[in-house]
Design an enzyme around this catalytic site. Sequence first.
Site, PDB file in Angstrom:
ATOM      1  N   GLU A   1       0.892  -1.160   0.000  1.00 29.04           N
ATOM      2  CA  GLU A   1       0.000   0.000   0.000  1.00 29.04           C
ATOM      3  C   GLU A   1       0.925   1.202   0.000  1.00 29.04           C
ATOM      4  O   GLU A   1       1.197   1.798   1.041  1.00 29.04           O
ATOM      5  CB  GLU A   1      -0.930  -0.017   1.215  1.00 29.04           C
TER       6      GLU A   1
ATOM      7  N   GLU B   1       4.390   8.559  -3.931  1.00 32.95           N
ATOM      8  CA  GLU B   1       5.141   8.114  -2.757  1.00 32.95           C
ATOM      9  C   GLU B   1       6.260   7.142  -3.123  1.00 32.95           C
ATOM     10  O   GLU B   1       6.784   6.441  -2.259  1.00 32.95           O
ATOM     11  CB  GLU B   1       4.193   7.478  -1.735  1.00 32.95           C
TER      12      GLU B   1
END
Length: 695
Positions: free
Chosen positions: A144, A153
């Site tokens: 995730e 990210e």
Amino acid sequence: MKVFCGRANPTTGSVEWLEEDEHYDYHQEIARSSYADMLHDKDRNIKYYQGIRAAVSRVKDRGQKALVLDIGTGTGLLSMMAVTAGADFCYAIEVFKPMADAAVKIVEKNGFSDKIKIINKHSTEVTMGPDGDMPCRANILITELFDTELIGEGALPSYEHAHRHLVQENCEAVPHRATVYAQLVESRRMWSWNKLFPIPVHTSCGEQVIVPHLELERCPGAPSVYDIQLNQVSSADFTVLSDVLPMFSVDFSKQVSSSAACHSRQFEPLASGRAQVVLSWWDIEMDPEGKIKCSMAPFWAHSDPEELQWRDHWMQCVYFLPQEEPVVQGSSIYLVAHHDDYCVWYSLQRTSPEKDRRVYPARPVCDCQAHLLWNRPRFGEINDQDRTDQYIQALRTVLKPDSVCLCVSDGSLLSLLAHHLGAEQVFTVESSAASHRLMKKIFKANHLEDKINIIEKRPELLTSADLEGKKISLLLGEPFFTTSLLPWHNLYFWYVRTAVDQHLGPGAVVMPQTASLHTVVVEFRDLWRIRSPCGDCEGFDVHIMDDMIKRALDFRESKEAEPHPLWEYPCRCLSEPQQILTFDFRQPVPPHLIHAEGSIELRRPGRSHGAVLWMEYHLTPDSTVSTGLLKSAEDKVGDCCWNPHCKQAVYFFTTADPRAPLGGPQTVSYTVDFHPHTGDITMDFSLSDTLDDGQ
């Protein structure tokens, strides 16, 4: 152990040295994190659980042991799901040490310590082999690592490394695939977040128009995505020019590349118009067949709008094209999605990128200074003609033909308004080199470079020579300062007014004359989730995470209100708005504490999630600009309408369960203090005893 931390005080403008706990930054990270929001995201959790069960079953059906690599484990939730689904062992990677320590405790509390190993490293530092972190490669990859932009990210480099070094070839992956979607629109409102529009000013000499400089018009804008709750943008605010287009997909079960790439989609515009903005989102499929899907689509593009899951950790993206371009209904063009290892951007092309090598290899970068100084809401604020007209009307009442004006606000157009409305002389102070360069360009574009004196200096350091020996008869501010995070940080204007007191002439006028701090008690539709304990998540005990967040919130700054753009987060007013503090800019900052205490009566039933605070600036006795509530909620529902250009401050109440049955406190007591020496506003709100449920 205590450490000294230096910080620039946004209200007073001074640099302060404060004694903080050595783990202060960690606590701030945890307190402001999205962990609670993710744990409350039931759609995400259920879909991950379903995908993990299916992946473990496929491995077991092949007669293999299920060995899981979980990158970015956070609380360890996904690893615990994997073990519960039958995985033989999980290697859970978490680089953030406080989070890794919490994961160890959560895994132990839930009885999985013998099958889950928490590794406190970045995944690229994990070692393989008999003496390494992992004895062998995993055959199930669970991650995730996504943000609103999907890859922001560092998902691509992490996947790339994992496939090369940590997992088996053709491993199972949860999620299995991600697809990025885009939709081209025309939107004056959203385009106003990126470009400076011409601003008409009606004067005694006719209409004057403030225009942007040429570099700003040609600038491709800031390279970063603007992530917002797109469901809160009215459909009346944009015109759809294309269908929803699948731009590119990433298969996480195979080798992933983080190299720069572009993906084009040919389409015929649904309507003629000016292509300005690309709206974008993604979905993830948890299984190879695509039967288990988690979508970030806004309501008009969602397969089941009635089951739309609210979430704040993943929203939707707004991208601005380098320039607006005309499109013609039915005339085929290409939308191109470009990405590197961390960012996505878009362009329009008339011919196929495969045939036309005019593909932008690098992401756009601002070269006009404006996008470095003004964020997207600030662009929208400057382009708000109604707001500008309010300042114009106020200026007309205070300006005189012999007025000598000093404007104090970062990158403000007030100085141009004052000049066009007849001020004899105008000085403006820009404390940063970037704002100084930008304003010089704007003055030159409007042929005012010799009419407005721009001073590159902190306003507290102004000398009589800077002002050519003249006394100021009108001190102006919006006020707006780029260092402000909370609404009251713009009280820096009051400190500037105090510092330049010696330069003010007899009877000098200050605009705004006064300011006031206001509050209202609200019930949020969804935002309460980001600060609400989770307790149990899909059958796993995560109380340790709740306690960790609570301890982090006990630190000084985290006890206070936090900024949120409430136009994106619907709420109901349970009380009438109440003024709690006033600040008189006509006088210097007083040496003594300004204290207020009282109570707020709740007039509508609901769950009291928190108090919203904002500033109102009283330009003149008859003109007020609100940074918060734009109109009182007079109906029984109490829906709030907020200033869309500003962030309001939210003080979340500490309650046992924000989802408890309706009823709740009838009054909220408060104490609020303004500390003039530090510029801080401290506050405490407390709820009275609740009524019985159902009353």
